[in-house]
Design a protein around this motif. Structure first.
Motif, mmCIF file in Angstrom:
data_model
loop_
_atom_site.group_PDB
_atom_site.id
_atom_site.type_symbol
_atom_site.label_atom_id
_atom_site.label_comp_id
_atom_site.label_asym_id
_atom_site.label_seq_id
_atom_site.Cartn_x
_atom_site.Cartn_y
_atom_site.Cartn_z
ATOM 1 N N SER A 11 14.132 1.137 -12.927
ATOM 2 C CA SER A 11 13.325 0.004 -12.486
ATOM 3 C C SER A 11 12.791 0.294 -11.084
ATOM 4 O O SER A 11 13.264 1.209 -10.399
ATOM 5 C CB SER A 11 14.166 -1.272 -12.468
ATOM 6 O OG SER A 11 15.172 -1.188 -11.469
ATOM 7 N N ALA A 12 11.814 -0.474 -10.644
ATOM 8 C CA ALA A 12 11.267 -0.286 -9.308
ATOM 9 C C ALA A 12 12.348 -0.456 -8.237
ATOM 10 O O ALA A 12 12.375 0.280 -7.240
ATOM 11 C CB ALA A 12 10.120 -1.261 -9.069
ATOM 12 N N ASP A 13 13.259 -1.392 -8.450
ATOM 13 C CA ASP A 13 14.343 -1.600 -7.488
ATOM 14 C C ASP A 13 15.278 -0.396 -7.454
ATOM 15 O O ASP A 13 15.745 0.020 -6.385
ATOM 16 C CB ASP A 13 15.128 -2.869 -7.837
ATOM 17 C CG ASP A 13 14.337 -4.139 -7.526
ATOM 18 O OD1 ASP A 13 13.516 -4.109 -6.588
ATOM 19 O OD2 ASP A 13 14.538 -5.148 -8.230
ATOM 20 N N ASP A 14 15.563 0.180 -8.629
ATOM 21 C CA ASP A 14 16.422 1.369 -8.685
ATOM 22 C C ASP A 14 15.752 2.550 -7.984
ATOM 23 O O ASP A 14 16.417 3.342 -7.302
ATOM 24 C CB ASP A 14 16.735 1.730 -10.135
ATOM 25 C CG ASP A 14 17.659 0.727 -10.805
ATOM 26 O OD1 ASP A 14 18.400 0.039 -10.079
ATOM 27 O OD2 ASP A 14 17.626 0.630 -12.043
ATOM 28 N N ARG A 15 14.446 2.688 -8.166
ATOM 29 C CA ARG A 15 13.724 3.772 -7.505
ATOM 30 C C ARG A 15 13.771 3.603 -5.987
ATOM 31 O O ARG A 15 13.924 4.583 -5.254
ATOM 32 C CB ARG A 15 12.271 3.807 -7.992
ATOM 33 C CG ARG A 15 12.128 4.190 -9.459
ATOM 34 C CD ARG A 15 10.722 3.911 -9.957
ATOM 35 N NE ARG A 15 10.603 4.141 -11.400
ATOM 36 C CZ ARG A 15 9.601 3.704 -12.150
ATOM 37 N NH1 ARG A 15 8.620 3.003 -11.593
ATOM 38 N NH2 ARG A 15 9.574 3.948 -13.440
ATOM 39 N N LEU A 16 13.634 2.368 -5.540
ATOM 40 C CA LEU A 16 13.694 2.099 -4.109
ATOM 41 C C LEU A 16 15.056 2.483 -3.558
ATOM 42 O O LEU A 16 15.166 3.094 -2.488
ATOM 43 C CB LEU A 16 13.397 0.628 -3.844
ATOM 44 C CG LEU A 16 13.382 0.195 -2.366
ATOM 45 C CD1 LEU A 16 12.327 0.972 -1.589
ATOM 46 C CD2 LEU A 16 13.142 -1.306 -2.255
ATOM 47 N N PRO B 291 0.820 -1.217 0.000
ATOM 48 C CA PRO B 291 0.000 0.000 0.000
ATOM 49 C C PRO B 291 0.853 1.265 0.000
ATOM 50 O O PRO B 291 1.869 1.346 0.689
ATOM 51 C CB PRO B 291 -0.803 -0.134 1.303
ATOM 52 C CG PRO B 291 -0.861 -1.607 1.557
ATOM 53 C CD PRO B 291 0.455 -2.152 1.084
ATOM 54 N N HIS B 292 0.426 2.226 -0.815
ATOM 55 C CA HIS B 292 1.103 3.531 -0.912
ATOM 56 C C HIS B 292 2.553 3.395 -1.392
ATOM 57 O O HIS B 292 3.404 4.231 -1.052
ATOM 58 C CB HIS B 292 1.064 4.263 0.432
ATOM 59 C CG HIS B 292 -0.295 4.351 1.049
ATOM 60 N ND1 HIS B 292 -1.324 5.073 0.477
ATOM 61 C CD2 HIS B 292 -0.811 3.782 2.174
ATOM 62 C CE1 HIS B 292 -2.398 4.959 1.226
ATOM 63 N NE2 HIS B 292 -2.126 4.187 2.261
ATOM 64 N N SER B 293 2.824 2.378 -2.168
ATOM 65 C CA SER B 293 4.170 2.206 -2.706
ATOM 66 C C SER B 293 4.557 3.417 -3.552
ATOM 67 O O SER B 293 3.761 3.913 -4.348
ATOM 68 C CB SER B 293 4.241 0.933 -3.553
ATOM 69 O OG SER B 293 5.486 0.850 -4.220
ATOM 70 N N MET B 294 5.785 3.876 -3.389
ATOM 71 C CA MET B 294 6.254 5.052 -4.125
ATOM 72 C C MET B 294 7.171 4.695 -5.284
ATOM 73 O O MET B 294 7.767 5.578 -5.900
ATOM 74 C CB MET B 294 6.978 5.998 -3.161
ATOM 75 C CG MET B 294 6.073 6.637 -2.136
ATOM 76 S SD MET B 294 6.916 7.879 -1.122
ATOM 77 C CE MET B 294 8.001 6.831 -0.139
ATOM 78 N N VAL B 295 7.303 3.402 -5.590
ATOM 79 C CA VAL B 295 8.228 3.002 -6.655
ATOM 80 C C VAL B 295 7.491 2.452 -7.874
ATOM 81 O O VAL B 295 8.120 1.988 -8.819
ATOM 82 C CB VAL B 295 9.244 1.963 -6.141
ATOM 83 C CG1 VAL B 295 10.076 2.546 -5.020
ATOM 84 C CG2 VAL B 295 8.556 0.685 -5.690
#
Length: 314
Positions: free
Chosen positions: A108-113, A57-61
């Motif tokens: 990628s989502a991992d890079d954003r994280l 929930p509310h993921s920012m990536v």
């Protein structure tokens, strides 16, 4: 999915995909809208989180496709504040923090994280980008309404700071594009300048100007009124100075009179004299100059206050 229901163009740019995805949209591209829809029950949300860790929930990536509320090019060519090559402003170097805005669609989502864990500014940017993807900006163009007691607000509205910052983000932090989109009082939209100048010139013809005054430059005065000032000028601000000005904060007198200062700003903002934003967005505004505010008190009353064209909410 019916993309016409998605917030004002905040959808995957299928005609210009930033990556080679063969004109297809997967669930990760619409997940932010699904999460914001409010139709998922707690059990479904828990199941989605188990399917993929980035669906929490509310993921920012997640993928957050955004676009300007309107084409910014059209209004750059005419009207008050139109873009001209003879005037502009910028910093001497690019703020490295601002690069995340242009890199985000390609990460990628991992890079954003990794990015939001490395930088508090980037984390705030990710939070604002998610908000921008699912929030309408139409309320910014609605007429201002008085409060129930017909008094102007005495405090700044934090939600409007989010909306203003969202608009900046969706216009790629081009402040001029945001102001032109707002129109109305911000750009003297709707005023018949030609009619006004017919009246001005008729009055001037009936008056004899003192001989010691320089010649009247009506063409320049007309440009100032219809385009704004300066008429020409290229301004470069040291990035280091802007960063130091932000660290300096306000003058001490502001802290001692905070309620009175905010009341003044709230009135000015309600009258459309300036904007207020989330503080961190200053990192993304090219050419921004931050002027610390000094509140001057004389004989127990406010004598004057220096008002900046924008307020950054801390």
């Amino acid at each position: 999915m019916d993309w016409s229901l998605v917030v004002e163009g905040a959808r995957p740019p299928l005609d210009r995909p930033p990556t080679a995805w063969n004109d297809t949209v997967d669930f990760m591209d619409i997940a932010v809208h699904v999460q914001a829809s409010g139709f998922l029950d707690a059990c479904t949300i828990h199941t989605l989180t188990g399917v993929h860790r980035h669906l929490a929930p509310h993921s920012m990536v997640l993928n957050t496709w955004i676009a300007p509320p309107c084409n910014p090019i059209k209004k750059r060519l005419y009207g008050f504040g139109r873009a001209l090559k003879d005037r502009g402003l910028n910093h001497d170097v690019v703020n490295p923090q601002s690069m995340i805005h242009f890199a985000w669609p390609y990460l990628s989502a991992d890079d954003r994280l990794t990015a939001i864990q490395a930088s508090l500014v980037w984390k705030k940017y990710a939070e604002l980008r998610r908000f921008a993807c699912v929030t309408s900006l139409k309320s910014l163009q609605l007429p201002r309404l008085l409060m129930a007691d017909e008094k102007v607000p005495t405090t700044l509205d934090p939600h409007r700071a989010w909306l203003n910052s969202t608009a900046l983000l969706r216009f790629d932090f081009n402040h001029g594009a945001f102001v032109r989109w707002l129109g109305g009082e911000y750009t003297n939209e709707g005023r018949d300048f030609n009619l006004e100048w017919d009246v001005i010139e008729s009055h001037l013809k009936s008056k004899v100007l003192p001989s010691d005054l320089p010649p009247t430059k009506l063409d320049m005065a007309y440009c100032i009124q219809t385009e704004g000032v300066p008429l020409r000028g290229q301004y470069t601000t040291p990035m280091e100075a802007t960063l130091l000005q932000n660290e300096y904060d306000n003058h001490p007198a502001v802290g001692a009179n905070l309620a009175a200062v905010e009341k003044k700003f709230a009135k000015e903002e309600w009258n459309s004299y300036h904007f207020h934003y989330l503080q961190f967005v200053y990192e993304f505004l090219p050419g921004l100059v931050i002027n610390p505010i000094q509140w001057v008190l004389i004989k127990e009353r406010v004598k004057s206050v220096l008002i900046a064209p924008m307020v950054l909410i801390r």
